[in-house]
Design an enzyme around this catalytic site. Structure first.
Site, PDB file in Angstrom:
ATOM      1  CE  LYS A 176      -4.333  -1.627   1.840  1.00 44.18           C
ATOM      2  NZ  LYS A 176      -5.415  -1.685   2.553  1.00 44.18           N
ATOM      3  CE  LYS A 187      -6.103  -7.942   0.004  1.00 44.36           C
ATOM      4  NZ  LYS A 187      -7.093  -7.817   0.573  1.00 44.36           N
ATOM      5  CE  LYS A 215     -13.047  -3.272   2.458  1.00 42.54           C
ATOM      6  NZ  LYS A 215     -11.913  -3.109   3.162  1.00 42.54           N
TER       7      LYS A 215
HETATM    8  N1  AQP Z   1      -9.427 -11.136  -2.065  1.00 40.32           N
HETATM    9  C1  AQP Z   1      -9.779 -11.441  -0.661  1.00 40.32           C
HETATM   10  N2  AQP Z   1      -9.940 -12.706  -0.367  1.00 40.32           N
HETATM   11  C2  AQP Z   1     -10.322 -13.435   0.717  1.00 40.32           C
HETATM   12  N3  AQP Z   1     -10.579 -12.552   1.858  1.00 40.32           N
HETATM   13  C3  AQP Z   1     -10.236 -11.356   1.889  1.00 40.32           C
HETATM   14  N4  AQP Z   1     -10.326 -10.126   2.645  1.00 40.32           N
HETATM   15  C4  AQP Z   1     -10.012  -9.004   2.074  1.00 40.32           C
HETATM   16  N5  AQP Z   1      -9.745  -9.392   0.696  1.00 40.32           N
HETATM   17  C5  AQP Z   1     -10.023 -10.678   0.681  1.00 40.32           C
HETATM   18  C6  AQP Z   1     -10.726 -10.457   4.015  1.00 40.32           C
HETATM   19  O1  AQP Z   1     -11.753  -9.394   4.327  1.00 40.32           O
HETATM   20  C7  AQP Z   1     -11.741  -9.030   5.560  1.00 40.32           C
HETATM   21  C8  AQP Z   1     -11.910  -7.243   5.618  1.00 40.32           C
HETATM   22  O2  AQP Z   1     -10.811  -6.671   4.805  1.00 40.32           O
HETATM   23  P1  AQP Z   1     -10.320  -5.337   5.130  1.00 40.32           P
HETATM   24  O3  AQP Z   1     -11.513  -4.457   5.330  1.00 40.32           O
HETATM   25  O4  AQP Z   1      -9.714  -5.294   6.472  1.00 40.32           O
HETATM   26  O5  AQP Z   1      -9.207  -4.701   4.469  1.00 40.32           O
HETATM   27  P2  AQP Z   1      -8.244  -5.609   3.314  1.00 40.32           P
HETATM   28  O6  AQP Z   1      -8.080  -6.939   3.924  1.00 40.32           O
HETATM   29  O7  AQP Z   1      -7.042  -4.679   3.230  1.00 40.32           O
HETATM   30  O8  AQP Z   1      -9.068  -6.054   2.060  1.00 40.32           O
HETATM   31  P3  AQP Z   1      -9.377  -5.129   0.773  1.00 40.32           P
HETATM   32  O9  AQP Z   1     -10.759  -5.618   0.365  1.00 40.32           O
HETATM   33  O10 AQP Z   1      -7.969  -5.361   0.071  1.00 40.32           O
HETATM   34  O11 AQP Z   1      -9.506  -3.640   1.321  1.00 40.32           O
HETATM   35  P4  AQP Z   1      -8.753  -2.369   1.087  1.00 40.32           P
HETATM   36  O12 AQP Z   1      -8.406  -2.297  -0.379  1.00 40.32           O
HETATM   37  O13 AQP Z   1      -9.427  -1.295   1.389  1.00 40.32           O
HETATM   38  O14 AQP Z   1      -7.349  -2.445   1.791  1.00 40.32           O
HETATM   39  C9  AQP Z   1     -10.219  -9.149   6.134  1.00 40.32           C
HETATM   40  O15 AQP Z   1     -10.651 -10.279   7.119  1.00 40.32           O
HETATM   41  C10 AQP Z   1      -9.483  -9.659   4.970  1.00 40.32           C
HETATM   42  O16 AQP Z   1      -8.752 -10.737   5.309  1.00 40.32           O
END
Ligand code: AQP
Length: 327
Positions: free
Chosen positions: A112, A193, A196
């Protein structure tokens, strides 16, 4: 006494099927077996800039999505991180026992941070705040997706370091990953992966996407140069589509092979689309019902924060005692 479970999501964009299959769905499955706290981690979201009005709206949207997925607010506390100041308070105390080198090694920080012109200290401290979220409630189990496994490892290291410096204080939590769907990949690029914040069209299926949008996204998904499904040689994009189907359908590995071996990619995509659309339909219907009553959402969040605040304050009190801080 039931083991306590803590987990959360950042209100930093549109929740996608990766968030659902990796985490949210498992929360629903285990919610009656444990004492569960499900958090909307808005303090984590601001480690990257968020538009204030959008952030405020997203917090309620995520709460509604938790409820739509089937989290029962009578059984579980649903709360917003910034509504319980002890999260930030404990994070500072843990920051002081966490070597910077541990944080600089985190892959999410590196990934990030590399996309930012200027990296906030908050982004580096992100995993310490996450450790505080979990240790504050003495959670024994943390159900997350695979991308959070490294942060969970760090949480254990921080808890153990604190316990050895100041005496047994924190429960050292375990990680719980789903058997299928722990890491859903981007549909446009299956080496990354699903995320969001990725933003590119065709990258993710959001939980609130219309059937038409879901169809368009999946039809464009990256596959490989094989003409049809071959489980031995399938590339990451095809395996990702199969994983999404299997996670939603709950089929066994044998059933998957019997159903999809030799299937052409056009038909595979059609079947994955139908499965995703059918699975998200009832979910989206519940979401519309819940958001029709915003007063109810606020009630749930206020009650959730009120329910967990005494646990959080007790832990902060204990940590202050152990560290010799003024009480
Ligand atoms: N691609 C994924 N596959 C399975 N699990 C996922 N999680 C995130 N992406 C995947 C799980 O969702 C939960 C919430 O995630 P978060 O909001 O804490 O942020 P993150 O892990 O950083 O997920 P994102 O979607 O990639 O968000 P951004 O882009 O905002 O950082 C966690 O349990 C995570 O493991």
């Amino acid at each position: 006494m039931k083991t306590r479970v803590f987990s959360g999501m950042q209100p930093s964009g549109n929740l996608h099927i990766g968030n659902y299959l990796g985490a949210l769905r498992n929360w629903v499955r285990i919610q009656h077996d444990y004492e569960c706290i499900f958090c909307i981690v808005d303090l984590h979201a601001i480690t990257l800039y968020q538009d204030p009005a959008e952030l405020r709206a997203k917090i309620e949207e995520i709460a509604a999505l938790y409820l739509a997925a089937g989290i029962d607010p009578k059984a579980c506390a649903i709360m917003v991180q910034s509504a319980v100041p002890a999260h930030a308070e404990l994070a500072w105390m843990l920051t002081c026992v966490t070597p910077v080198g541990w944080l600089e090694r985190m892959t999410q920080y590196k990934a990030k941070g590399a996309k930012q012109e200027s990296v906030s200290d908050g982004l580096l401290q992100y995993p310490v705040l996450m450790a505080a979220d979990i240790l504050l409630y003495q959670a024994g189990i943390v159900p997350v997706g695979e991308d959070q496994a490294q942060h969970l490892e760090l949480t254990r290291d921080i808890a153990q370091r604190f316990n050895s410096l100041y005496g047994d204080t924190f429960v050292v939590p375990g990680t719980s990953l789903p058997a299928v769907g722990a890491r859903v990949m981007g549909l446009d690029d299956p080496t990354q992966k699903m995320s969001k914040s990725a933003g590119a069209a065709g990258h993710a299926v959001a939980l609130l996407d219309s059937p038409d949008k879901i169809r368009k996204t999946i039809i464009r998904a990256t596959t490989d140069s094989n003409p049809a499904v071959d489980f031995e040689t399938a590339g990451a994009g095809v395996l990702n589509l199969l994983t999404i189907y299997q996670a939603f359908a709950g089929t066994s590995d044998e059933e998957m092979k019997a159903r999809f071996t030799g299937m052409r990619y056009g038909e595979l995509k059609k079947q994955v689309t139908d499965m995703v659309v059918a699975s998200l339909g009832p979910f989206q219907q519940r979401y519309r019902e819940i958001t029709g009553d915003p007063g109810y959402l606020r009630e749930v969040l206020t009650e959730g924060a009120g329910r967990v605040a005494p646990i959080a304050n007790d832990t902060v009190g204990l940590v202050k005692e152990r560290m010799g801080l003024f009480r």
